[in-house]
Design an enzyme around this catalytic site. Structure first.
Site, short mmCIF file in Angstrom:
data_model
loop_
_atom_site.label_atom_id
_atom_site.label_comp_id
_atom_site.label_asym_id
_atom_site.label_seq_id
_atom_site.Cartn_x
_atom_site.Cartn_y
_atom_site.Cartn_z
N GLY A 114 -0.68 -2.23 -6.70
CA GLY A 114 0.53 -2.26 -7.52
C GLY A 114 1.28 -3.58 -7.36
O GLY A 114 0.69 -4.63 -7.11
N SER A 115 2.58 -3.49 -7.48
CA SER A 115 3.40 -4.71 -7.52
C SER A 115 3.46 -5.47 -6.21
O SER A 115 3.93 -6.61 -6.19
CB SER A 115 4.83 -4.35 -7.98
N THR A 116 3.01 -4.87 -5.10
CA THR A 116 2.96 -5.65 -3.86
C THR A 116 2.01 -6.84 -4.02
O THR A 116 2.17 -7.86 -3.35
CB THR A 116 2.50 -4.80 -2.67
N PHE A 117 1.03 -6.71 -4.92
CA PHE A 117 0.07 -7.79 -5.12
C PHE A 117 0.69 -9.00 -5.81
O PHE A 117 0.12 -10.09 -5.80
CB PHE A 117 -1.12 -7.28 -5.95
#
Length: 486
Positions: free
Chosen positions: A218-221
């Site tokens: 998800g957005s951690t990437f």
């Protein structure tokens, strides 16, 4: 007479030859088969004849052998901390082991070549063979904080914390868990029955989610996409302006990618730090397409993805995914599509940024000592990769601090400590609610801990892109406070 003796002699030689062939066949060909045969009780009892070494961490005994009064089983394995460390210690059953009990088995049972001198001395003095002791890098306070906070979510999930400067694993928690004592008894029937029950449970309590399971990050990437963007041009920084449309048309499709809830990301052109603070989808998807697959793939590899890693347990391979088309690349750039990461890999990304761009090789075993307390082996701190330059790491650190102070991760704030982090909400393909992610490190100016936490289906009924911040960030905060004594 001579003929008769000759025939007898030949017959004896033939029988002797057949006997030797059979002995060699049994020893060389069928040895392993016979050794592992369930009807062979010798190996069964021998497993309990040796006092295995202790497994310890931070002064706590996690596993030890206790002498019994049963002549068949001289020692049995005990786990004083039970479920809390199950996926770290593993179990020692009548026929198998797991986790540290397996990876360090030869040291624990005293048969390792590294203990040859100790065994020779024991043989000379007449002392029984004892296994070596294995001391781990786990911080008991961090482990307990992670376990309690993750369990409090009522969800399945995992958390792994690292010392970013050494790679030492400070916490490793996977839920649901199990009691290793239930799989370490001496009654085969009871142990096998319990193992089968655990193996069939829907929650997969035997699975160590920190290293054996991959998830869409998800957005951690987006911190990886940001890293590639900054590395591509050293003049770029947190205040660099990027395009942030409300919806981004995906090439060769009739689909357009929105930000969460279809909301606008600022005015349509925002700074890179603002895009990360608000976790906007469209700017990072657009950046990913502009950089291209090769640049992003290379950046993931610089963070250690695709490299064989053992801690010493083997770690599942994290993967950015194969090259497809621009639309797929856009989705992979925001942590979706075929992008899959272990929680350990995401913790390594946070740790690499925290450690001036250098990713250290993660490890669990701190020191090995023999039964007399003499050091057999001690951990070394090895650099795995250089993910980004120190200048890029400083820019990413600044932006991740802003995410906690001004963006989606305010629930990770620790009074008196500058915390860096990035939230994430990962869509799943099985119709379940999204997973909630958070990666973090602190203190930002002198990091002592970096971590990743995932709460499976943790974004249910929250209704915001910040669900990683809502569900996962408070869990991370508890661990940060435990490590930093706050």
């Amino acid at each position: 007479m001579n003929g008769t003796l000759k025939r007898v002699a030949v017959a004896c030689l033939a029988m002797f030859a057949l006997l030797m062939i059979n002995v060699n066949f049994l020893q060389a060909v069928r040895a392993e088969e016979l050794r592992s045969d369930a009807r062979n009780t010798r190996n069964y009892y021998e497993r309990y004849a040796i006092e295995r070494g202790r497994i310890t961490a931070g002064g706590k005994v996690l596993a030890e052998s206790v002498e019994t009064k049963d002549p068949r089983f001289k020692f049995v394995r005990k786990y004083p901390e039970g479920k809390l460390y199950a996926h770290v210690t593993g179990f020692f059953s009548p026929e198998s082991e797991s986790a540290i009990e397996r990876s360090e088995n030869q040291l624990l049972n005293g048969s390792s070549a590294d203990l040859l001198l100790r065994r020779s001395i024991d043989l000379f003095t007449g002392e029984p063979t004892k296994g070596a002791n294995v001391d781990l890098t786990i911080n008991p306070k961090a482990q307990k904080a992670a376990y309690d906070a993750l369990r409090g979510s009522g969800k399945r999930g995992a958390l792994v914390a690292l010392d970013p400067k050494t790679g030492g694993i400070l916490a490793m928690v996977s839920l649901p868990t199990y009691d290793p004592a239930e799989l370490s008894g001496t009654d085969k029937g009871d142990v096998f029955t319990r193992y089968d029950e655990l193996a069939e449970e829907k929650g997969q309590p035997l699975l160590n989610r920190t290293i054996e399971q991959t998830y869409p990050p998800g957005s951690t990437f987006k911190v990886v996409t940001a890293a590639a963007f900054l590395e591509d041009d050293s003049s770029r920084g947190p205040q660099t302006t990027v395009d942030a449309p409300q919806r981004l048309p995906l090439p060769n499709t009739n689909i357009s990618l929105p930000n969460y809830g279809g909301a606008a990301c600022g005015s349509g052109q925002v700074t890179l730090v603002y895009a990360l603070e608000r976790s906007c989808n469209t700017p990072f998807a657009k950046i990913g397409m502009e950089l291209g697959y090769d640049a992003l793939k290379e950046q993931t590899e610089k963070f250690g993805m695709g490299l064989p890693i053992a801690v010493p347990m083997s770690v599942a391979n994290s993967d950015f995914g194969d090259e497809e088309d621009k639309a797929a690349l856009a989705m992979a750039s925001i942590g979706q599509r075929s992008n899959r990461m272990t929680p350990l890999q995401m913790a390594m990304i946070a740790a690499g940024i925290a450690n001036d761009g250098k990713v250290m090789k993660p490890y669990l075993v701190n020191k090995i000592t023999d039964a007399k307390g003499d050091t057999v082996d001690e951990a070394e701190h090895d650099e795995l990769t250089e993910a980004v330059s120190s200048e890029t790491a400083a820019k990413l650190r600044e932006m991740m601090v802003s995410v906690v102070q001004n963006g989606t991760a305010n629930l990770a704030q620790v009074p008196g400590v500058q915390v860096a982090g990035k939230t994430g909400t990962a869509e799943t393909t099985d119709g379940q609610p999204p997973h909630a992610w958070f990666i973090s490190f602190a203190p930002a100016d002198d990091p002592k801990v970096a971590l990743a936490v995932i709460v499976e289906s943790g974004a249910a009924n929250v209704g915001a892109e910040a669900t990683g911040g809502h569900t996962a960030a408070p869990i991370a905060k508890a661990v940060l406070e435990a490590v930093l004594n706050k």
